[in-house]
Write a protein that holds these residues in place. Structure first.
Motif, PDB file in Angstrom:
ATOM      1  N   ALA A  53     -50.945 -13.721 -39.416  1.00 42.15           N
ATOM      2  CA  ALA A  53     -50.861 -15.080 -38.891  1.00 42.15           C
ATOM      3  C   ALA A  53     -50.811 -16.093 -40.029  1.00 42.15           C
ATOM      4  O   ALA A  53     -51.472 -15.926 -41.069  1.00 42.15           O
ATOM      5  N   PHE A  54     -50.044 -17.145 -39.822  1.00 42.13           N
ATOM      6  CA  PHE A  54     -49.965 -18.218 -40.805  1.00 42.13           C
ATOM      7  C   PHE A  54     -51.239 -19.049 -40.782  1.00 42.13           C
ATOM      8  O   PHE A  54     -51.842 -19.274 -39.726  1.00 42.13           O
ATOM      9  N   SER A  55     -51.640 -19.538 -41.957  1.00 40.77           N
ATOM     10  CA  SER A  55     -52.703 -20.528 -42.021  1.00 40.77           C
ATOM     11  C   SER A  55     -52.169 -21.860 -41.507  1.00 40.77           C
ATOM     12  O   SER A  55     -50.960 -22.032 -41.297  1.00 40.77           O
ATOM     13  N   ARG A  56     -53.055 -22.819 -41.321  1.00 39.59           N
ATOM     14  CA  ARG A  56     -52.620 -24.132 -40.841  1.00 39.59           C
ATOM     15  C   ARG A  56     -51.617 -24.751 -41.804  1.00 39.59           C
ATOM     16  O   ARG A  56     -50.595 -25.296 -41.381  1.00 39.59           O
ATOM     17  N   ASP A  57     -51.898 -24.688 -43.104  1.00 40.12           N
ATOM     18  CA  ASP A  57     -50.980 -25.257 -44.090  1.00 40.12           C
ATOM     19  C   ASP A  57     -49.634 -24.545 -44.065  1.00 40.12           C
ATOM     20  O   ASP A  57     -48.583 -25.180 -44.209  1.00 40.12           O
ATOM     21  N   ASP A 110     -41.675 -15.762 -26.577  1.00 35.71           N
ATOM     22  CA  ASP A 110     -42.780 -15.275 -27.406  1.00 35.71           C
ATOM     23  C   ASP A 110     -42.876 -16.038 -28.721  1.00 35.71           C
ATOM     24  O   ASP A 110     -43.115 -15.473 -29.784  1.00 35.71           O
ATOM     25  N   CYS A 111     -42.701 -17.346 -28.628  1.00 36.79           N
ATOM     26  CA  CYS A 111     -42.715 -18.211 -29.805  1.00 36.79           C
ATOM     27  C   CYS A 111     -44.156 -18.620 -30.124  1.00 36.79           C
ATOM     28  O   CYS A 111     -44.936 -18.936 -29.217  1.00 36.79           O
ATOM     29  N   PRO A 112     -44.542 -18.622 -31.398  1.00 31.43           N
ATOM     30  CA  PRO A 112     -45.876 -19.112 -31.751  1.00 31.43           C
ATOM     31  C   PRO A 112     -46.093 -20.528 -31.242  1.00 31.43           C
ATOM     32  O   PRO A 112     -45.167 -21.355 -31.270  1.00 31.43           O
ATOM     33  N   ALA A 113     -47.281 -20.821 -30.782  1.00 31.04           N
ATOM     34  CA  ALA A 113     -47.556 -22.123 -30.168  1.00 31.04           C
ATOM     35  C   ALA A 113     -47.232 -23.270 -31.104  1.00 31.04           C
ATOM     36  O   ALA A 113     -46.621 -24.266 -30.695  1.00 31.04           O
ATOM     37  N   SER A 114     -47.612 -23.164 -32.372  1.00 29.05           N
ATOM     38  CA  SER A 114     -47.390 -24.282 -33.295  1.00 29.05           C
ATOM     39  C   SER A 114     -45.909 -24.492 -33.588  1.00 29.05           C
ATOM     40  O   SER A 114     -45.482 -25.618 -33.883  1.00 29.05           O
ATOM     41  N   ALA A 169     -43.432 -23.724 -31.251  1.00 34.14           N
ATOM     42  CA  ALA A 169     -42.926 -24.294 -30.004  1.00 34.14           C
ATOM     43  C   ALA A 169     -43.310 -25.768 -29.882  1.00 34.14           C
ATOM     44  O   ALA A 169     -42.514 -26.595 -29.411  1.00 34.14           O
ATOM     45  N   GLU A 170     -44.516 -26.119 -30.309  1.00 33.35           N
ATOM     46  CA  GLU A 170     -44.960 -27.504 -30.251  1.00 33.35           C
ATOM     47  C   GLU A 170     -44.153 -28.383 -31.201  1.00 33.35           C
ATOM     48  O   GLU A 170     -43.854 -29.549 -30.897  1.00 33.35           O
ATOM     49  N   SER A 171     -43.794 -27.861 -32.365  1.00 30.24           N
ATOM     50  CA  SER A 171     -42.969 -28.612 -33.307  1.00 30.24           C
ATOM     51  C   SER A 171     -41.609 -28.918 -32.695  1.00 30.24           C
ATOM     52  O   SER A 171     -41.101 -30.049 -32.780  1.00 30.24           O
ATOM     53  N   VAL A 172     -41.010 -27.922 -32.068  1.00 30.40           N
ATOM     54  CA  VAL A 172     -39.725 -28.108 -31.395  1.00 30.40           C
ATOM     55  C   VAL A 172     -39.859 -29.155 -30.298  1.00 30.40           C
ATOM     56  O   VAL A 172     -39.034 -30.076 -30.184  1.00 30.40           O
ATOM     57  N   ALA A 173     -40.887 -29.038 -29.477  1.00 26.88           N
ATOM     58  CA  ALA A 173     -41.080 -29.966 -28.361  1.00 26.88           C
ATOM     59  C   ALA A 173     -41.266 -31.396 -28.845  1.00 26.88           C
ATOM     60  O   ALA A 173     -40.658 -32.332 -28.304  1.00 26.88           O
ATOM     61  N   GLU A 174     -42.091 -31.590 -29.873  1.00 30.70           N
ATOM     62  CA  GLU A 174     -42.322 -32.945 -30.370  1.00 30.70           C
ATOM     63  C   GLU A 174     -41.045 -33.545 -30.932  1.00 30.70           C
ATOM     64  O   GLU A 174     -40.755 -34.725 -30.711  1.00 30.70           O
TER      65      GLU A 174
END
Length: 243
Positions: free
Chosen positions: A2-6, A134-138, A140-145
Motif C-alpha cells: 500500500a502507498f503511504s499518504r505522501d 477495484d480502484c484505490p479509494a484515494s 478514485a477520489e482524485s478522479v472525482a474531485e
C-alpha cells in the motif's frame, strides 16, 4: 504494498497547485516551445483498472465523446510533460480522469438527473471506479474531485494537479485556449487517431442543452462564453469535418 499518504498524493495527482494563472504560467504564450508528441510516443496504461474503466465508458459514451476524452488524455500529457515537467501524477490516474470527465453529458443523465453534469459525473465516477474497477479509494477520489471542478473558472485558492490539468486539456480541445502549449503535429496525430467529427458544434449544443434543462447548473457560471468559444474554435475548425 500500500502507498503511504505522501505516495498517494504524488501518484494520484493530489499535490496542491495555485488556481491563479500567474502562478502556473497560464498567461504566458508557453513556458517551453512545444515539440511533436505523437500518440505512439505515449503508451496507454494497460492495467486491470484501466481495462475495466474502458469497458464501462465505451458502453456509455457516444463515439464523439469518447474520442474527445482520449484527445484530452494526449493533449494533457503533452501539456504536462512539456510545459509543467515537475507536476506529479500517474498516467493511469490521468487517463481515468479523462475517460470519466464527461460521463454525465450523455442524454440519460442530462435529462434523468437534476445535478450539474460535472457534479453528478464526479459522484458516478467515484462509484464506478471503487465498486466496478477495484480502484484505490484515494485514486478514485482524485478522479472525482477533478471531474467536479473541471469547469470551475475560479482563479483563487488551490486545486489538485490533475484538477488543474483537466481544464487546461479540455479547454485546449474545446476552445483552443493556450493554443501554443501543444505542437501542431501533435494535434494532427491525435485527431487522426481520435477524430473530432464536428465536435465543436456537438459540444456547444450539449452545453446549451444542459443550461436549458438545468437553468441552475454550474455551467451558467460561464454564461454564454463557454458554448460560444466552443462553437467558434478556430484552431480546431480545420479538423472538425475530417475523417
Amino acid at each position: 504494498m500500500a502507498f503511504s499518504r505522501d505516495q498517494q498524493i504524488k501518484e494520484y495527482g493530489w499535490t496542491a497547485l495555485s488556481c491563479d494563472p500567474k502562478e502556473w504560467g497560464g498567461i504566458a504564450k508557453h513556458n517551453t516551445p512545444p515539440v511533436p508528441q505523437l500518440c505512439a510516443d505515449v503508451p496507454l496504461p494497460d492495467t486491470p483498472i484501466v481495462k475495466a474503466a474502458l469497458a464501462y465508458v465505451k458502453k456509455e459514451l457516444p463515439e464523439h465523446t469518447f474520442n474527445h476524452s482520449m484527445r484530452v488524455f494526449y493533449y494533457g500529457m503533452a501539456i504536462a510533460t512539456q510545459q509543467f515537467p515537475t507536476w506529479s501524477f500517474s498516467p493511469e490516474t490521468w487517463l481515468l480522469t479523462c475517460l470519466f470527465h464527461d460521463i454525465a453529458t450523455i442524454d440519460k443523465h442530462t435529462h434523468g438527473t437534476l445535478m450539474s453534469f460535472e457534479f453528478y459525473g464526479g459522484i458516478l465516477a467515484l462509484d464506478v471506479l471503487k465498486n466496478q474497477c477495484d480502484c484505490p479509494a484515494s485514486q478514485a477520489e482524485s478522479v472525482a474531485e477533478a471531474i467536479i471542478r473541471h469547469q470551475d473558472p475560479v482563479e483563487v485558492g488551490t486545486i489538485t494537479t490533475v484538477g488543474l490539468l483537466v481544464p487546461l486539456a479540455t479547454q485546449f480541445d474545446n476552445m483552443a485556449y493556450r493554443a501554443d502549449y501543444v505542437h501542431a503535429d501533435t494535434i494532427k496525430d491525435v485527431v487522426k487517431h481520435y477524430p473530432r467529427r464536428n465536435w465543436s458544434k456537438c459540444f456547444s449544443t450539449k452545453i446549451r442543452e444542459e443550461v436549458s434543462v438545468k437553468p441552475w447548473c454550474h455551467t451558467t457560471a460561464s454564461t454564454e462564453k463557454f458554448p460560444h468559444d466552443v462553437e467558434h474554435n478556430a484552431l480546431m475548425e480545420p479538423y472538425d469535418g475530417l475523417f
